[in-house]
Write a protein that holds these residues in place. Structure first.
Motif, short mmCIF file in Angstrom:
data_model
loop_
_atom_site.label_atom_id
_atom_site.label_comp_id
_atom_site.label_asym_id
_atom_site.label_seq_id
_atom_site.Cartn_x
_atom_site.Cartn_y
_atom_site.Cartn_z
N GLY A 54 12.45 2.44 -7.52
CA GLY A 54 11.26 3.11 -7.00
C GLY A 54 11.16 4.55 -7.44
N TYR A 58 8.15 6.32 -9.58
CA TYR A 58 7.43 7.49 -9.06
C TYR A 58 7.55 8.69 -10.00
N PRO A 113 3.55 -2.09 -7.73
CA PRO A 113 4.84 -1.94 -8.42
C PRO A 113 5.25 -3.14 -9.27
N VAL A 131 11.22 -1.63 -2.62
CA VAL A 131 10.57 -0.80 -3.64
C VAL A 131 9.10 -0.57 -3.28
N TYR A 134 8.81 1.91 -0.38
CA TYR A 134 9.16 3.25 -0.84
C TYR A 134 7.99 3.87 -1.60
N LEU A 135 7.39 3.11 -2.51
CA LEU A 135 6.29 3.63 -3.33
C LEU A 135 5.01 3.83 -2.52
#
Length: 465
Positions: A54, A58, A113, A131, A134-135
């Motif tokens: 992640g 980013y 993602p 992931v 988190y994103l």
């Protein structure tokens, strides 16, 4: 321009005076990533891989967009050097509109993602889910991060970086507190692991923007510019994009090596992925010293160019190069003699540590050429030269470094560079090692060509004596 507007002391002294707040700000920013890796590394391997993947995604998005915003540095610096504060303030306002537009594009890319994760082969469903979480948090944090970058860029351009430094340093304490709460849970909140790290960044980024907005509204150096947002003007946006797009492209290419390496190394398993993240964090942390020196050098050089003091611009650039070389050599002493202690700070997982120690053997070589690439590119940007660096980076960093690394590391030529990898980093996974060796080779060749173009630029200039 009067001599009082441009530094009268030795360039190296002025560069150091103006670069240390940038360095501390940069270290404070990278501490976010180091803190996330170190703290999530003490949860489990699934969370560590999720955060590694992640964070790589980013950083790819953020750094590319940040590079476009950083077009404000040479633009504002040249207006400032030419004693045109109103134009500098107007440029900042146009940068605000650009940051908002880029935020929408960047946030949209973070919410999908699977496009990025396709490069990583088979990913466990639990990793993929974390992931995505988190994103999603970082997509909401992106607008505040890019808007704050307009303040950072303007402060750097006018050599007023201490306020930004204080905001960045203060943010570390809040990041630590929110990380502890969100990652490990407590006070009624369940542990969130990697997703908690992203949520902590979301909260802290908006706090930083609020502090930055307060600063530019009250600090005399900023109020003297008459900072104003006004309406977006296409002519001004084109000027920003003309310089910002190639700068953003350059930033994107630089960071893509790390991002795609992380995605490809995930094919080697959880432990290799975690070790890759440790080396990437360490290299990024070391990069902050040459970047701070390069930013200060570029700002002072652009101010001199705006004032049409070309001899002073040349002196600033050459002194900056010398300082970056010295800084890189000193950093490498630490990288050579403290590898075991460094890895111990990152992880308790024995298998991750073994692979990380093998990979870290290339860090001194890589850092030197990373530093050379940084200073050569930034000095050229001070002269508003961005297309040539971008073209060299596309051809060499992407072609030789990234695609060549994939071809020889995981593609049809996999294993052919094994003897070279064994020489640079004995015991490292051949695929990951190949990616790092080829990335280093790309940086070295690009740096040499950028320095050659800088020499060509100086020869074309006829400084007043």
């Amino acid at each position: 321009m009067s001599a009082s507007r441009l530094p009268a002391t030795a360039p190296w002294r002025t560069i150091l005076q103006q670069s240390w707040p940038i360095l501390i700000s940069s270290w404070a920013g990278i501490v976010f990533a180091v803190m996330d890796t170190a703290m999530v590394g003490h949860t489990d391997a699934i969370d560590l891989q999720a955060m590694s993947l992640g964070a790589s995604i980013y950083i790819t998005v953020f750094v590319g967009l940040m590079g476009v915003i950083h077009a404000l540095i040479p633009i504002v610096a040249q207006h400032f050097g030419a004693r045109q504060p109103a134009l500098a303030g107007h440029a900042w306002g146009q940068g605000i509109w650009l940051a908002l537009a880029l935020s929408g594009v960047g946030a949209a890319s973070l919410l999908f993602p699977d496009f990025w994760l396709a490069l990583s082969g088979d990913i466990q469903p639990a990793v993929r889910e974390r992931v995505a979480g988190y994103l999603a948090a970082l997509a909401l944090a992106l607008p505040s991060a890019l808007l704050f970058r307009t303040i950072y860029a303007t402060a750097t351009a006018i050599s007023q970086t201490r306020g930004v430094m204080l905001i960045n340093v203060g943010s570390v304490a809040f990041k630590l507190l929110f990380n502890l709460w969100f990652i490990f849970g407590g006070l009624g909140l369940a542990p969130m692991g990697a997703v908690g790290a992203g949520a902590a960044t979301l909260v802290v980024n908006w706090m930083m923007l609020a502090a930055g907005w307060w600063m530019v509204g009250r600090h005399p150096a900023f109020t003297a510019l008459g900072l104003r947002i006004g309406r977006p003007r296409w002519a001004d946006q084109k000027a920003l994009l003309r310089l910002g797009l190639p700068m953003g492209g350059s930033y994107l290419i630089e960071v893509c090596a790390f991002s795609f390496m992380a995605l490809l190394v995930a094919r080697d398993g959880l432990y290799a992925s975690g070790a890759q993240q440790i080396l990437a964090n360490l290299v990024a942390l070391c990069y902050m010293l040459p970047m701070s020196l390069s930013l200060s050098t570029a700002s002072l050089t652009a101010q001199a160019v705006g004032a049409r003091q070309l001899a002073e611009a040349r002196r600033n650039g050459l002194h900056g190069i010398a300082l970056v070389i010295i800084g890189a050599l000193l950093t490498n002493l630490v990288l050579i003699f403290a590898q075991t202690q460094i890895v111990a700070l990152y992880t308790d997982e024995a298998q991750v540590a073994v692979i990380a120690l093998a990979l870290l053997q290339i860090a001194p070589w890589f850092h030197f050429w990373d530093a050379m690439h940084c200073i050569s590119a930034y000095i050229l940007r001070a002269y508003k030269i961005a297309i040539v660096p971008l073209m060299l980076q596309i051809i060499i960093l992407t072609g030789l470094g990234l695609i060549g690394g994939w071809w020889l590391g995981y593609g049809p030529g996999a294993g052919r560079l094994a003897p070279v990898v064994a020489w640079f980093m004995p015991g490292a996974p051949v695929g990951a090692g190949t990616m790092w060796v080829m990335a280093m080779a790309g940086l070295a060749l690009t740096s040499l060509l950028l320095f050659a173009w800088y020499g060509h630029t100086l020869r074309r200039q006829r400084p007043a004596r």
